[in-house]
Design an enzyme around this catalytic site. Sequence first.
Site, PDB file in Angstrom:
ATOM      1  NE  ARG A   1      39.700  43.928  31.294  1.00  0.00           N
ATOM      2  CZ  ARG A   1      38.635  44.239  32.019  1.00  0.00           C
ATOM      3  NH1 ARG A   1      37.651  43.347  32.153  1.00  0.00           N
ATOM      4  NH2 ARG A   1      38.531  45.408  32.607  1.00  0.00           N
TER       5      ARG A   1
ATOM      6  CE  LYS B   1      42.466  43.777  33.549  1.00  0.00           C
ATOM      7  NZ  LYS B   1      43.244  45.045  33.518  1.00  0.00           N
TER       8      LYS B   1
END
Length: 218
Positions: free
Chosen positions: A68, A94
Amino acid sequence: MKSEPVVGKRKMRNSAWTIDESKCLTFDEVKRLRDFCESGRITGLQSGKFTPIRNWFMIELGLNAGLRVQEIASLKHSNLLLDGDRSSLLVVGKRNKKRSIWINSEFKKTCEAYLEYKKSFGYQTHDDAYLLNNLKGEAISKRALQKFFKSIAKRAGLPTHYHIHNLRHTYSTFFLKASQNNYRFLQDQLGHSSITTTQVYAAVVESEGRKALEKLYR
């Protein structure tokens, strides 16, 4: 019984997401992007400019690790483990969830070369130094990485709808083709909590199968 509010329905529809071919670079587009960045790397070494070398590594990192954007921005030298066939990246994803991402031997060589380039330009390579840095040796924001990619993609002649996150999608679909659809391994690489999320890439891989049908017996 009361009907469900329209707003609620709209929220449910927006929560679903899919991946189609428009979000993944083709083989030719990947080659065009890499060739452009490789040319920049060579020019940067010859002219003493670090930016095109950093950008070259940024693209290779996206294509070879499927991170990401925030994960790319947060990488430090301590997150990079170069140990032969066991080379990997330690990533904080995350919800601060850590995962280890395996990298192949070719990208390991790319990492080693990049570290040498950083040293030759006088940048820090200690554990707390950011892997990707600006000309001042500081961290690069997620927004800046997005802008860098858009500029590179435009100069490489890629379609304007691509964003840096499309490198993650591209990595995923190319890996599935190379691994004969090993979704479980890809789930761990991408840091998905559920394999259902990883399986959104099935539509792209299956589209390749449909194209192959047209070539049957030809």
